[in-house]
Design a protein around this motif. Structure first.
Motif, PDB file in Angstrom:
ATOM      1  N   GLY A 132      42.116  25.664  22.363  1.00 17.68           N
ATOM      2  CA  GLY A 132      43.446  26.202  22.088  1.00 17.68           C
ATOM      3  C   GLY A 132      44.577  25.368  22.633  1.00 17.68           C
ATOM      4  N   LEU A 133      44.330  24.082  22.854  1.00 13.85           N
ATOM      5  CA  LEU A 133      45.378  23.213  23.391  1.00 13.85           C
ATOM      6  C   LEU A 133      46.451  22.932  22.345  1.00 13.85           C
ATOM      7  CD1 LEU A 133      43.199  20.687  25.407  1.00 13.85           C
ATOM      8  CD2 LEU A 133      44.360  22.736  26.231  1.00 13.85           C
ATOM      9  N   ARG A 134      47.672  22.838  22.792  1.00 11.18           N
ATOM     10  CA  ARG A 134      48.815  22.613  21.906  1.00 11.18           C
ATOM     11  C   ARG A 134      49.163  21.122  21.848  1.00 11.18           C
ATOM     12  NH1 ARG A 134      52.737  25.936  25.474  1.00 11.18           N
ATOM     13  NH2 ARG A 134      51.609  24.563  26.905  1.00 11.18           N
ATOM     14  N   GLY A 135      49.768  20.713  20.727  1.00 10.23           N
ATOM     15  CA  GLY A 135      50.205  19.331  20.581  1.00 10.23           C
ATOM     16  C   GLY A 135      49.104  18.381  20.179  1.00 10.23           C
ATOM     17  N   ILE A 136      48.001  18.896  19.652  1.00  2.15           N
ATOM     18  CA  ILE A 136      46.884  18.051  19.220  1.00  2.15           C
ATOM     19  C   ILE A 136      47.069  17.736  17.740  1.00  2.15           C
ATOM     20  CG2 ILE A 136      44.384  17.813  19.123  1.00  2.15           C
ATOM     21  CD1 ILE A 136      45.633  18.163  21.953  1.00  2.15           C
ATOM     22  N   ASP A 137      47.545  16.538  17.453  1.00  4.07           N
ATOM     23  CA  ASP A 137      47.864  16.140  16.080  1.00  4.07           C
ATOM     24  C   ASP A 137      47.150  14.822  15.775  1.00  4.07           C
ATOM     25  OD1 ASP A 137      48.955  15.889  13.585  1.00  4.07           O
ATOM     26  OD2 ASP A 137      50.968  15.347  14.265  1.00  4.07           O
ATOM     27  N   PRO A 138      45.880  14.870  15.376  1.00  2.28           N
ATOM     28  CA  PRO A 138      45.125  13.640  15.142  1.00  2.28           C
ATOM     29  C   PRO A 138      45.477  12.988  13.813  1.00  2.28           C
ATOM     30  CG  PRO A 138      43.745  15.544  14.703  1.00  2.28           C
ATOM     31  CD  PRO A 138      45.048  16.077  15.206  1.00  2.28           C
ATOM     32  N   VAL A 139      45.593  11.663  13.842  1.00  2.89           N
ATOM     33  CA  VAL A 139      45.903  10.872  12.655  1.00  2.89           C
ATOM     34  C   VAL A 139      44.829   9.786  12.527  1.00  2.89           C
ATOM     35  CG1 VAL A 139      47.602   9.380  11.538  1.00  2.89           C
ATOM     36  CG2 VAL A 139      48.367  11.279  12.969  1.00  2.89           C
ATOM     37  N   PRO A 140      44.229   9.604  11.363  1.00  2.00           N
ATOM     38  CA  PRO A 140      43.201   8.561  11.222  1.00  2.00           C
ATOM     39  C   PRO A 140      43.771   7.168  11.476  1.00  2.00           C
ATOM     40  CG  PRO A 140      43.123  10.099   9.373  1.00  2.00           C
ATOM     41  CD  PRO A 140      44.385  10.404  10.128  1.00  2.00           C
ATOM     42  N   THR A 141      43.008   6.348  12.171  1.00  2.00           N
ATOM     43  CA  THR A 141      43.348   4.935  12.266  1.00  2.00           C
ATOM     44  C   THR A 141      42.662   4.204  11.113  1.00  2.00           C
ATOM     45  OG1 THR A 141      41.443   4.363  13.635  1.00  2.00           O
ATOM     46  CG2 THR A 141      43.435   5.094  14.784  1.00  2.00           C
ATOM     47  N   GLU A 142      43.042   2.967  10.908  1.00  2.00           N
ATOM     48  CA  GLU A 142      42.365   2.124   9.924  1.00  2.00           C
ATOM     49  C   GLU A 142      41.694   0.984  10.682  1.00  2.00           C
ATOM     50  OE1 GLU A 142      44.724   1.096   6.552  1.00  2.00           O
ATOM     51  OE2 GLU A 142      45.358   3.168   6.198  1.00  2.00           O
ATOM     52  N   THR A 143      40.787   1.380  11.565  1.00  2.00           N
ATOM     53  CA  THR A 143      40.062   0.414  12.379  1.00  2.00           C
ATOM     54  C   THR A 143      38.607   0.357  11.936  1.00  2.00           C
ATOM     55  OG1 THR A 143      39.650   2.138  14.039  1.00  2.00           O
ATOM     56  CG2 THR A 143      41.549   0.697  14.380  1.00  2.00           C
ATOM     57  N   LYS A 144      38.033  -0.805  12.069  1.00  2.00           N
ATOM     58  CA  LYS A 144      36.622  -1.001  11.746  1.00  2.00           C
ATOM     59  C   LYS A 144      35.829  -1.084  13.038  1.00  2.00           C
ATOM     60  CE  LYS A 144      37.667  -3.541   7.488  1.00  2.00           C
ATOM     61  NZ  LYS A 144      37.480  -4.823   6.738  1.00  2.00           N
ATOM     62  N   SER A 145      34.598  -0.597  12.988  1.00  2.00           N
ATOM     63  CA  SER A 145      33.738  -0.621  14.163  1.00  2.00           C
ATOM     64  C   SER A 145      32.292  -0.690  13.712  1.00  2.00           C
ATOM     65  CB  SER A 145      33.973   0.622  15.023  1.00  2.00           C
ATOM     66  OG  SER A 145      33.724   1.798  14.267  1.00  2.00           O
ATOM     67  N   PRO A 151      34.345   7.720  13.662  1.00  2.00           N
ATOM     68  CA  PRO A 151      35.717   7.298  13.328  1.00  2.00           C
ATOM     69  C   PRO A 151      36.661   7.511  14.516  1.00  2.00           C
ATOM     70  CG  PRO A 151      34.802   8.685  11.599  1.00  2.00           C
ATOM     71  CD  PRO A 151      33.844   8.746  12.745  1.00  2.00           C
ATOM     72  N   LEU A 152      37.639   6.626  14.629  1.00  2.00           N
ATOM     73  CA  LEU A 152      38.613   6.715  15.709  1.00  2.00           C
ATOM     74  C   LEU A 152      39.902   7.314  15.158  1.00  2.00           C
ATOM     75  CD1 LEU A 152      38.880   5.926  18.731  1.00  2.00           C
ATOM     76  CD2 LEU A 152      40.034   3.837  17.956  1.00  2.00           C
ATOM     77  N   LEU A 153      40.348   8.396  15.779  1.00  2.00           N
ATOM     78  CA  LEU A 153      41.596   9.051  15.425  1.00  2.00           C
ATOM     79  C   LEU A 153      42.605   8.807  16.542  1.00  2.00           C
ATOM     80  CD1 LEU A 153      40.039  12.466  14.362  1.00  2.00           C
ATOM     81  CD2 LEU A 153      40.585  10.550  12.855  1.00  2.00           C
ATOM     82  N   GLU A 154      43.876   8.791  16.184  1.00  2.00           N
ATOM     83  CA  GLU A 154      44.931   8.635  17.181  1.00  2.00           C
ATOM     84  C   GLU A 154      45.740   9.918  17.250  1.00  2.00           C
ATOM     85  OE1 GLU A 154      48.661   5.649  18.340  1.00  2.00           O
ATOM     86  OE2 GLU A 154      47.701   5.488  16.386  1.00  2.00           O
ATOM     87  N   LEU A 155      46.004  10.394  18.472  1.00  2.00           N
ATOM     88  CA  LEU A 155      46.833  11.572  18.637  1.00  2.00           C
ATOM     89  C   LEU A 155      48.299  11.153  18.616  1.00  2.00           C
ATOM     90  CD1 LEU A 155      45.051  13.740  21.358  1.00  2.00           C
ATOM     91  CD2 LEU A 155      44.643  13.610  18.897  1.00  2.00           C
ATOM     92  N   GLU A 156      49.057  11.752  17.707  1.00  2.00           N
ATOM     93  CA  GLU A 156      50.498  11.500  17.663  1.00  2.00           C
ATOM     94  C   GLU A 156      51.161  12.448  18.648  1.00  2.00           C
ATOM     95  OE1 GLU A 156      53.195  10.223  14.150  1.00  2.00           O
ATOM     96  OE2 GLU A 156      53.071  12.404  14.074  1.00  2.00           O
ATOM     97  N   LEU A 157      51.677  11.906  19.732  1.00  2.00           N
ATOM     98  CA  LEU A 157      52.220  12.712  20.818  1.00  2.00           C
ATOM     99  C   LEU A 157      53.734  12.781  20.742  1.00  2.00           C
ATOM    100  CD1 LEU A 157      50.035  11.393  23.777  1.00  2.00           C
ATOM    101  CD2 LEU A 157      49.546  13.246  22.174  1.00  2.00           C
TER     102      LEU A 157
END
Length: 249
Positions: A132-145, A151-157
């Motif tokens: 229930g944490l607030r401010g969790i807004d994940p956005v996909p990265t376009e990174t290869k691994s 997959p790596l997601l970035e949190l937009e803070l």
């Protein structure tokens, strides 16, 4: 509520996670110099990964990092304003869009490579949202691994928080009439206290006075610690008013 500063652990002997990120933001505003006050601030930690400029006719003009004349900067800035998140701070050099590049090694489910990048894999996002944490807004990265790395997601803070009045840096009397820049001094007090009444409705955010600093609530840190070694260190911040806490000003 207690608050903590989050930062990556760079001591290889202190964490089992060995990974690095070689990536850059897809788009960004150029650097510039104000023609009136000659300030040339350059945002390092301000980025908005959810912003998509692919529909702009000028999209390619945002791809290359550079220094531009003031008029060109203003033209490019004004074109992206409607696309930025509500409350976004806009400065020369801000990054926009996903990170594009390569991940080497295996990040933890919640990870940081620098103090102003916050990442999560799907497992990590699920843990944060389930709490229930607030401010969790994940956005996909376009990174290869590697194939077996999730997959790596970035949190937009969002930006938020403030010092108590006694600890705020001293600003010039008036902002520049052209660019809005206000020179400031460093805080002159021995300790910096955050204002408990000015915290945003988010459990993890970037500090308004220093966007390179990631701040998290004790609720967030509790979930983070429950995940074991994540390669992230936490440092408790002082919150309240110095006079009320009995601390010297």
């Amino acid at each position: 509520m207690r608050y903590y500063e989050l930062a990556p652990i760079f001591d290889a002997s202190a964490t089992r996670w060995r990974w690095n990120l070689d990536a850059k933001r897809r788009w960004g505003l150029p650097g510039t110099e104000c023609p009136r006050c000659h300030a040339a601030p350059l945002a390092i930690a301000l980025s908005y990964p959810s912003v998509d400029l692919s529909g702009l006719p000028e999209e390619r003009e945002y791809r290359k990092a550079r220094f531009s004349p003031w008029d060109e900067y203003v033209r490019l800035r004004d074109r992206v304003l409607p696309l930025l998140p509500s409350g976004a701070v806009v400065e020369p050099g801000i990054g926009m869009g996903p990170l594009v590049g390569r991940v080497r090694g295996r990040p933890s489910p919640i990870a940081m490579d620098v103090a102003w990048h916050f990442f999560a894999q799907p497992e990590g996002v699920e843990r944060l949202l389930a709490a229930g944490l607030r401010g969790i807004d994940p956005v996909p990265t376009e990174t290869k691994s590697a194939r077996d790395v999730p997959p790596l997601l970035e949190l937009e803070l969002q930006l938020g928080g403030d010092y108590v009045p006694e600890c705020r840096p001293v600003l010039a009397d008036e902002p520049c009439l052209v660019c809005g820049f206000q020179p400031r001094s460093d805080s002159l007090v021995d300790a910096e206290w955050l204002d408990a009444s000015a915290m945003p409705a988010a459990d993890v955010f970037r500090f308004r006075w220093n966007p390179a600093m990631t701040v998290a609530s004790e609720r967030f840190v509790e979930v983070l610690r429950s995940m074991g070694d994540t390669g992230i260190q936490v440092k408790e911040l002082q919150v309240g008013r110095p006079a009320e806490a009995g601390a010297p000003l």
